[in-house]
Write a protein that holds these residues in place. Sequence first.
Motif, PDB file in Angstrom:
ATOM      1  N   ARG A 148      10.529 -17.978  57.005  1.00 28.16           N
ATOM      2  CA  ARG A 148      10.171 -17.827  55.849  1.00 28.16           C
ATOM      3  C   ARG A 148      11.139 -17.424  54.622  1.00 28.16           C
ATOM      4  NH1 ARG A 148       6.347 -13.095  57.265  1.00 28.16           N
ATOM      5  NH2 ARG A 148       8.563 -12.094  57.370  1.00 28.16           N
ATOM      6  N   GLY A 149      12.354 -16.744  55.161  1.00 28.64           N
ATOM      7  CA  GLY A 149      13.156 -16.481  54.089  1.00 28.64           C
ATOM      8  C   GLY A 149      12.761 -15.561  53.079  1.00 28.64           C
ATOM      9  N   ASN A 150      13.386 -16.026  51.884  1.00 30.29           N
ATOM     10  CA  ASN A 150      12.740 -15.252  50.528  1.00 30.29           C
ATOM     11  C   ASN A 150      11.652 -15.884  49.934  1.00 30.29           C
ATOM     12  OD1 ASN A 150      14.799 -13.378  50.704  1.00 30.29           O
ATOM     13  ND2 ASN A 150      16.452 -14.519  50.048  1.00 30.29           N
ATOM     14  N   TYR A 151      10.986 -16.677  50.683  1.00 26.42           N
ATOM     15  CA  TYR A 151       9.990 -17.660  49.788  1.00 26.42           C
ATOM     16  C   TYR A 151       8.632 -16.836  49.978  1.00 26.42           C
ATOM     17  CZ  TYR A 151      13.449 -21.087  49.236  1.00 26.42           C
ATOM     18  OH  TYR A 151      14.812 -21.652  48.840  1.00 26.42           O
ATOM     19  N   THR A 152       7.664 -17.110  49.228  1.00 31.50           N
ATOM     20  CA  THR A 152       6.439 -16.319  49.422  1.00 31.50           C
ATOM     21  C   THR A 152       5.337 -17.231  49.706  1.00 31.50           C
ATOM     22  OG1 THR A 152       6.241 -16.421  47.032  1.00 31.50           O
ATOM     23  CG2 THR A 152       6.920 -14.368  47.687  1.00 31.50           C
ATOM     24  N   HIS A 153       5.395 -18.551  49.478  1.00 34.86           N
ATOM     25  CA  HIS A 153       4.525 -19.597  49.493  1.00 34.86           C
ATOM     26  C   HIS A 153       5.041 -20.964  50.042  1.00 34.86           C
ATOM     27  CE1 HIS A 153       2.587 -17.008  46.612  1.00 34.86           C
ATOM     28  NE2 HIS A 153       1.385 -17.585  47.019  1.00 34.86           N
ATOM     29  N   PHE A 171       0.646 -19.207  60.072  1.00 36.17           N
ATOM     30  CA  PHE A 171       0.429 -19.403  58.825  1.00 36.17           C
ATOM     31  C   PHE A 171      -1.133 -18.519  58.469  1.00 36.17           C
ATOM     32  CE2 PHE A 171       3.063 -23.082  59.172  1.00 36.17           C
ATOM     33  CZ  PHE A 171       3.744 -23.166  57.913  1.00 36.17           C
ATOM     34  N   GLN A 172      -1.359 -18.084  57.288  1.00 36.44           N
ATOM     35  CA  GLN A 172      -2.553 -17.580  56.865  1.00 36.44           C
ATOM     36  C   GLN A 172      -3.607 -18.132  57.063  1.00 36.44           C
ATOM     37  OE1 GLN A 172      -1.855 -14.669  53.538  1.00 36.44           O
ATOM     38  NE2 GLN A 172      -4.078 -14.649  53.046  1.00 36.44           N
ATOM     39  N   TYR A 173      -3.440 -19.473  56.573  1.00 35.87           N
ATOM     40  CA  TYR A 173      -4.759 -20.628  56.575  1.00 35.87           C
ATOM     41  C   TYR A 173      -4.059 -21.545  57.553  1.00 35.87           C
ATOM     42  CZ  TYR A 173      -5.211 -18.002  52.054  1.00 35.87           C
ATOM     43  OH  TYR A 173      -5.227 -17.141  51.114  1.00 35.87           O
ATOM     44  N   PRO A 174      -4.560 -21.364  58.965  1.00 32.31           N
ATOM     45  CA  PRO A 174      -4.359 -22.616  59.641  1.00 32.31           C
ATOM     46  C   PRO A 174      -5.109 -23.768  59.523  1.00 32.31           C
ATOM     47  CG  PRO A 174      -6.024 -21.131  60.523  1.00 32.31           C
ATOM     48  CD  PRO A 174      -5.762 -20.423  59.117  1.00 32.31           C
ATOM     49  N   LEU A 175      -4.390 -24.771  59.901  1.00 28.48           N
ATOM     50  CA  LEU A 175      -5.105 -26.136  60.149  1.00 28.48           C
ATOM     51  C   LEU A 175      -5.033 -26.651  61.712  1.00 28.48           C
ATOM     52  CD1 LEU A 175      -3.578 -28.072  57.097  1.00 28.48           C
ATOM     53  CD2 LEU A 175      -5.797 -26.999  57.258  1.00 28.48           C
ATOM     54  N   HIS A 176      -6.101 -27.345  62.170  1.00 29.79           N
ATOM     55  CA  HIS A 176      -5.807 -27.855  63.462  1.00 29.79           C
ATOM     56  C   HIS A 176      -6.342 -29.272  63.388  1.00 29.79           C
ATOM     57  CE1 HIS A 176      -6.237 -27.895  67.821  1.00 29.79           C
ATOM     58  NE2 HIS A 176      -7.183 -28.428  67.630  1.00 29.79           N
ATOM     59  N   GLN A 177      -5.463 -30.312  63.826  1.00 31.77           N
ATOM     60  CA  GLN A 177      -5.364 -31.638  63.791  1.00 31.77           C
ATOM     61  C   GLN A 177      -6.079 -32.074  62.415  1.00 31.77           C
ATOM     62  OE1 GLN A 177      -4.806 -34.097  66.421  1.00 31.77           O
ATOM     63  NE2 GLN A 177      -3.564 -32.428  66.775  1.00 31.77           N
ATOM     64  N   ARG A 179      -6.041 -33.887  58.518  1.00 28.37           N
ATOM     65  CA  ARG A 179      -5.311 -35.101  57.969  1.00 28.37           C
ATOM     66  C   ARG A 179      -5.482 -34.793  56.277  1.00 28.37           C
ATOM     67  NH1 ARG A 179      -8.634 -40.912  57.761  1.00 28.37           N
ATOM     68  NH2 ARG A 179     -10.138 -39.479  56.510  1.00 28.37           N
ATOM     69  N   LEU A 180      -4.206 -35.153  55.711  1.00 25.36           N
ATOM     70  CA  LEU A 180      -4.202 -35.002  54.434  1.00 25.36           C
ATOM     71  C   LEU A 180      -3.844 -36.359  53.957  1.00 25.36           C
ATOM     72  CD1 LEU A 180      -1.788 -31.846  53.999  1.00 25.36           C
ATOM     73  CD2 LEU A 180      -4.239 -32.134  53.638  1.00 25.36           C
ATOM     74  N   GLN A 181      -4.484 -36.543  52.894  1.00 27.57           N
ATOM     75  CA  GLN A 181      -4.233 -37.747  52.023  1.00 27.57           C
ATOM     76  C   GLN A 181      -3.797 -37.632  50.803  1.00 27.57           C
ATOM     77  OE1 GLN A 181      -8.513 -39.499  52.386  1.00 27.57           O
ATOM     78  NE2 GLN A 181      -7.358 -40.952  53.873  1.00 27.57           N
ATOM     79  N   ILE A 182      -2.941 -38.651  49.908  1.00 30.61           N
ATOM     80  CA  ILE A 182      -2.513 -38.393  48.612  1.00 30.61           C
ATOM     81  C   ILE A 182      -3.702 -38.158  47.966  1.00 30.61           C
ATOM     82  CG2 ILE A 182      -1.862 -39.535  46.838  1.00 30.61           C
ATOM     83  CD1 ILE A 182       0.280 -41.034  48.523  1.00 30.61           C
ATOM     84  N   GLY A 183      -3.461 -36.973  46.916  1.00 36.98           N
ATOM     85  CA  GLY A 183      -4.794 -36.648  46.028  1.00 36.98           C
ATOM     86  C   GLY A 183      -5.553 -35.427  46.446  1.00 36.98           C
ATOM     87  N   GLN A 184      -5.235 -34.942  47.625  1.00 37.43           N
ATOM     88  CA  GLN A 184      -5.808 -33.715  48.198  1.00 37.43           C
ATOM     89  C   GLN A 184      -4.872 -32.555  48.067  1.00 37.43           C
ATOM     90  OE1 GLN A 184      -6.597 -34.901  52.189  1.00 37.43           O
ATOM     91  NE2 GLN A 184      -8.701 -34.997  51.940  1.00 37.43           N
ATOM     92  N   SER A 185      -5.638 -31.274  47.766  1.00 40.44           N
ATOM     93  CA  SER A 185      -4.390 -30.140  47.489  1.00 40.44           C
ATOM     94  C   SER A 185      -4.936 -29.199  48.333  1.00 40.44           C
ATOM     95  CB  SER A 185      -4.984 -29.722  45.967  1.00 40.44           C
ATOM     96  OG  SER A 185      -6.215 -29.417  46.003  1.00 40.44           O
ATOM     97  N   LEU A 186      -5.489 -29.636  49.640  1.00 39.23           N
ATOM     98  CA  LEU A 186      -5.889 -28.899  50.973  1.00 39.23           C
ATOM     99  C   LEU A 186      -4.535 -28.037  51.225  1.00 39.23           C
ATOM    100  CD1 LEU A 186      -7.778 -27.390  52.979  1.00 39.23           C
ATOM    101  CD2 LEU A 186      -7.131 -29.443  54.393  1.00 39.23           C
ATOM    102  N   GLY A 187      -3.267 -28.310  51.157  1.00 41.54           N
ATOM    103  CA  GLY A 187      -2.107 -27.785  51.625  1.00 41.54           C
ATOM    104  C   GLY A 187      -1.390 -27.064  50.695  1.00 41.54           C
ATOM    105  N   ILE A 188      -1.878 -26.733  49.528  1.00 40.17           N
ATOM    106  CA  ILE A 188      -1.034 -26.066  48.535  1.00 40.17           C
ATOM    107  C   ILE A 188      -1.312 -24.473  48.840  1.00 40.17           C
ATOM    108  CG2 ILE A 188      -1.333 -25.305  45.994  1.00 40.17           C
ATOM    109  CD1 ILE A 188       0.125 -28.106  46.428  1.00 40.17           C
ATOM    110  N   VAL A 193       2.641 -15.933  57.589  1.00 39.91           N
ATOM    111  CA  VAL A 193       2.406 -14.352  58.189  1.00 39.91           C
ATOM    112  C   VAL A 193       3.475 -14.102  58.980  1.00 39.91           C
ATOM    113  CG1 VAL A 193      -0.093 -14.340  57.539  1.00 39.91           C
ATOM    114  CG2 VAL A 193       0.782 -15.080  59.925  1.00 39.91           C
ATOM    115  N   GLU A 194       4.280 -14.805  59.522  1.00 40.19           N
ATOM    116  CA  GLU A 194       5.466 -14.433  60.650  1.00 40.19           C
ATOM    117  C   GLU A 194       6.703 -14.820  59.981  1.00 40.19           C
ATOM    118  OE1 GLU A 194       4.531 -16.047  64.524  1.00 40.19           O
ATOM    119  OE2 GLU A 194       2.497 -15.175  64.334  1.00 40.19           O
ATOM    120  N   SER A 195       7.786 -14.477  60.535  1.00 43.66           N
ATOM    121  CA  SER A 195       9.264 -14.960  60.043  1.00 43.66           C
ATOM    122  C   SER A 195       9.397 -16.207  60.235  1.00 43.66           C
ATOM    123  CB  SER A 195      10.144 -14.002  60.524  1.00 43.66           C
ATOM    124  OG  SER A 195      10.222 -14.443  62.204  1.00 43.66           O
TER     125      SER A 195
END
Length: 213
Positions: A148-153, A171-177, A179-188, A193-195
């Motif tokens: 994490r360091g000094n970064y918040t997001h 992570f605060q918002y977990p993902l499990h298996q 799939r991300l495709q170009i054009g999706q913003s799910l990972g933003i 929540v841990e170091s």
Amino acid sequence: MNGKRIIIVTGGTLGEWALGEIQADDILVGSDRGALYLIQHGYTPYISMGDFDSVTERELALIRSSSLTFIDCDPVFKDLTDTEMAFNWALDQHPAQIILLGAIGTRFDHSLANVHLLRKGIEQDIDCSIIDANNQIRIIEQSTRITRGNYTHISLLPLSLEVTGITLHGFQYPLHQARLQIGQSLGISNILVESQGLIELESGLLLVIQSKD
């Protein structure tokens, strides 16, 4: 230069934050106006290279005389940006790590091209990243621990057409298996929540951006 860290300082946005990233035993590479920035702040570039079309004749003479090695090229008849020239040189040295400073600036085309350069590091199994005042950017293709360091997001964006099997730990918002495709913003704008957190993935190239406001 095996085991060493190479810092490339190029001609984008720079500030006092950049000086704080430099360690005593780093190999310093000045790319175009980035070389002038190093010299003006008391550093001697191991090598300075580029077309130097963004400096004056007087500044160019200073760069030439203050660098251990100096390489210039014609600003018109060249196929690579100054930053890519410096990055390719750094890869050829087989360092432990390459960090780009000043690689993000007002020219979005250059900024995006510099992000794409990080893929070359993966191909040679060299840890590469871009750091500016508010962000640290890297590309991963295998499971990776993130501090994490000094970064918040932290944001995850696919660089290949899709990235599969993404599982997040710590992570605060977990993902499990997922799939991300170009054009999706799910990972933003996720949050660690841990170091440390763990990003698992099965296939694809994933852009990992740690940021702070």
